[in-house]
Write a protein that holds these residues in place. Structure first.
Motif, short mmCIF file in Angstrom:
data_model
loop_
_atom_site.label_atom_id
_atom_site.label_comp_id
_atom_site.label_asym_id
_atom_site.label_seq_id
_atom_site.Cartn_x
_atom_site.Cartn_y
_atom_site.Cartn_z
N UNK A 292 0.85 -1.20 0.00
CA UNK A 292 0.00 0.00 0.00
C UNK A 292 0.87 1.24 0.00
N UNK A 293 0.27 2.33 -0.45
CA UNK A 293 0.90 3.63 -0.34
C UNK A 293 -0.07 4.55 0.40
N UNK A 294 0.47 5.56 1.06
CA UNK A 294 -0.36 6.54 1.75
C UNK A 294 -0.34 7.86 0.99
N UNK A 295 -1.53 8.40 0.76
CA UNK A 295 -1.68 9.62 -0.03
C UNK A 295 -2.24 10.73 0.86
N UNK A 296 -1.66 11.91 0.80
CA UNK A 296 -2.10 13.01 1.67
C UNK A 296 -3.57 13.38 1.46
N UNK A 297 -4.18 13.82 2.56
CA UNK A 297 -5.56 14.29 2.52
C UNK A 297 -5.55 15.81 2.62
N UNK A 298 -6.28 16.47 1.72
CA UNK A 298 -6.42 17.92 1.76
C UNK A 298 -7.81 18.27 2.29
N UNK A 299 -8.10 19.55 2.37
CA UNK A 299 -9.41 19.97 2.88
C UNK A 299 -10.56 19.52 1.99
N UNK A 300 -10.26 19.16 0.74
CA UNK A 300 -11.32 18.70 -0.17
C UNK A 300 -11.28 17.19 -0.38
N UNK A 301 -10.46 16.49 0.42
CA UNK A 301 -10.40 15.04 0.31
C UNK A 301 -9.04 14.54 -0.14
N UNK A 302 -8.93 13.25 -0.39
CA UNK A 302 -7.67 12.63 -0.76
C UNK A 302 -7.14 13.23 -2.07
N UNK A 303 -5.82 13.31 -2.20
CA UNK A 303 -5.18 13.91 -3.38
C UNK A 303 -5.27 12.95 -4.57
N UNK A 304 -6.27 13.16 -5.42
CA UNK A 304 -6.53 12.26 -6.55
C UNK A 304 -5.38 12.28 -7.57
N UNK A 305 -4.72 13.41 -7.72
CA UNK A 305 -3.64 13.52 -8.71
C UNK A 305 -2.53 12.49 -8.45
N UNK B 186 -8.89 3.08 -0.35
CA UNK B 186 -9.68 3.05 0.88
C UNK B 186 -9.83 4.49 1.37
N UNK B 187 -11.07 4.98 1.44
CA UNK B 187 -11.31 6.38 1.78
C UNK B 187 -12.46 6.52 2.78
N UNK B 188 -12.45 7.63 3.51
CA UNK B 188 -13.55 8.01 4.40
C UNK B 188 -14.07 9.36 3.92
N UNK B 189 -14.82 9.40 2.82
CA UNK B 189 -15.15 10.67 2.15
C UNK B 189 -16.14 11.56 2.88
N UNK B 190 -17.06 10.99 3.66
CA UNK B 190 -18.09 11.81 4.28
C UNK B 190 -17.59 12.58 5.49
N UNK B 191 -16.55 12.05 6.15
CA UNK B 191 -15.97 12.73 7.32
C UNK B 191 -14.62 12.07 7.56
N UNK B 192 -13.61 12.56 6.87
CA UNK B 192 -12.32 11.89 6.88
C UNK B 192 -11.80 11.70 8.30
N UNK B 193 -11.31 10.50 8.55
CA UNK B 193 -10.75 10.25 9.87
C UNK B 193 -9.24 10.29 9.80
N UNK B 194 -8.58 11.11 10.62
CA UNK B 194 -9.14 11.88 11.75
C UNK B 194 -9.33 13.37 11.49
#
Length: 458
Positions: free
Chosen positions: A212-225, A236-244
């Motif tokens: 697996x790799x870990x991708x940074x989360x921004x204020x608008x969600x995971x960095x899709x780029x 694997x994402x928590x889009x409705x309320x990113x944890x934490x």
């Protein structure tokens, strides 16, 4: 038509008008007398219909002022007359601990038990142990009790737009257990997970030595780029309320993520929708699964926040193709959720009690959150607040120059437990804390907030 069916029909009609947006939030509702005269029905009929709307939170009353429409965006959209039928979790970093030395604590893993409908739940518990339910003593399906899977399918369709057949739903005792199952089902899986992320996903992948790799989360969600430079095929994402962090993935990124998954047969998205029931501000964004047209989203959620953590009931909705893979597994772990608990939750949902409980708790948690935010407003030059749209926690960044060490020392001196975001291996330029508020009794909220302000401000 009986008097009972008359007020029920009136209640359903008024409720539908509110849901469809014919009233704005805080609009004055027609007086009982005016509506009775307009419809030529008795005042008793109007009173009964209004009482049901009050009980479910669709309207509220002001003394000597009348009735007003609640903010519909803070209520779950559950259509009682919907004709179309749909073909765990604990986001804390560790098990819930009793930290006796702390007088004050903003824990993420707690609910408010004061408002739990214990009498109703006790009744349903008695019912499942009646003589006519003796069949529950036998071994049941590994996927879980059919009645509960059916209720979950209806609920998800009406509240989150998630389309599923009960056959696609598998019951488990926790999100972690279901993630473990999903990794057994997926072939040649390599993961993309959020950073920071829900710890059990990382623990499962590490234990099973899955790449697996870990991708940074921004204020608008995971960095899709970042996805463009990776060959990993499961997100694997928590889009409705990113944890934490509490961030909410915006609609643009949701559609981009789904498009990414649809470009390859072996790509899937695991959507962890762990506390989507509790949204307080703004229009709810649809679940990823409800936007997906090619069956590429694996949907996971739990009852640990909507009911209580120790009930240990979670569920996963599998795409049809992966359901076939599931049935082909040579070994499947037995269902660890007691059948009687599954039946109890099913009956609670079927009766409408679950919906009413959610409406009540949404108001309770919204009031707590609003109180804390109002108290923190005078300190907006020292404290930056994020992640308050939904869920039972938000983040607080200290911008007054205090170091993390100083904040924790002051909190310790004030017998206050707060969790720094640094615990999740993320570096911040200023101290940042995760503030869970669900389990704080209303009577103790002022004292908790006073101590929080005292510990983090100058």
């Amino acid at each position: 038509m009986s008097k009972q069916s008359l007020y029920i029909n009136l209640y359903e009609s008024l409720k539908q008008q509110i849901i469809e947006g014919q009233y704005d939030a805080n609009d004055k509702f027609p007086s009982k007398r005016a509506l009775g005269e307009h419809l030529s029905v008795s005042n008793t009929t109007i009173e009964h219909a209004y009482q049901l709307l009050l009980d479910e939170g669709f309207i509220y009353s002001k003394p000597r002022s009348g009735y007003f429409v609640s903010d519909i965006e803070s209520l779950p959209v559950i259509y009682k007359n919907q004709q179309q039928q749909p073909n765990e979790i604990n986001k804390n970093t560790s098990a819930s601990k009793t930290d006796i030395p702390y007088k004050y604590a903003f824990n993420m893993s707690e609910i408010d038990p004061e408002y739990f409908p214990m009498q109703q739940f006790r009744k349903y518990a008695r019912d499942v142990f009646e003589d006519n339910e003796i069949n529950l003593l036998q071994h049941r399906s590994l996927e879980g009790l059919w009645e509960l899977r059916q209720q979950i399918a209806h609920y998800l369709f009406n509240s989150r737009g998630v389309s599923s057949h009960p056959d696609q739903i598998i019951i488990g005792s926790s999100t972690e257990q279901l993630i473990n199952l999903v990794t057994d089902i997926l072939e040649k899986a390599s993961f993309i997970i959020e950073h920071p992320s829900y710890p059990p996903i990382k623990q499962v992948l590490d234990k099973k030595q899955i790449n697996y790799i870990q991708v940074p989360v921004t204020q608008t969600g995971i960095d899709i780029d970042t996805f463009k430079n990776s060959n990993n095929n499961i997100a694997y994402v928590t889009p409705s309320h990113q944890f934490p962090t509490g961030y909410v993935m915006n609609l643009k990124k949701r559609t981009q993520l789904i498009h990414w998954a649809q470009l390859d047969d072996n790509r899937y998205i695991i959507e962890d929708d762990y506390d989507s029931e509790f949204r307080y501000f703004g229009k709810p964004l649809p679940a990823l699964q409800s936007l997906d047209t090619k069956d590429k989203v694996i949907y996971i959620s739990t009852f640990s926040k909507s009911l209580y953590p120790s009930c240990r009931v979670a569920y996963v909705v599998l795409p049809k193709k992966l359901l076939e893979h599931y049935h082909q597994l040579s070994h499947k772990e037995g269902n660890t959720v007691p059948v009687h608990m599954q039946k109890l939750v099913s009956n609670f949902m079927q009766s409408g009690s679950f919906e009413r409980h959610l409406n009540k708790m949404r108001t309770v948690y919204n009031n707590k959150l609003s109180y804390i935010l109002d108290r923190l407003k005078p300190y907006n030059d020292q404290l930056q607040i994020e992640g308050t749209l939904t869920g039972m926690h938000f983040t607080l960044t200290v911008t007054n120059g205090l170091t993390l060490e100083e904040c924790l020392t002051q909190a310790e001196e004030n017998s206050l437990k707060i969790v720094p975001l640094a615990k999740y291996n993320i570096e911040e330029t200023a101290p940042k804390f995760i503030i869970g508020f669900g389990g704080i009794p209303q009577s103790e909220l002022q004292a908790h907030t006073d101590i929080l302000i005292q510990s983090l401000t100058k």
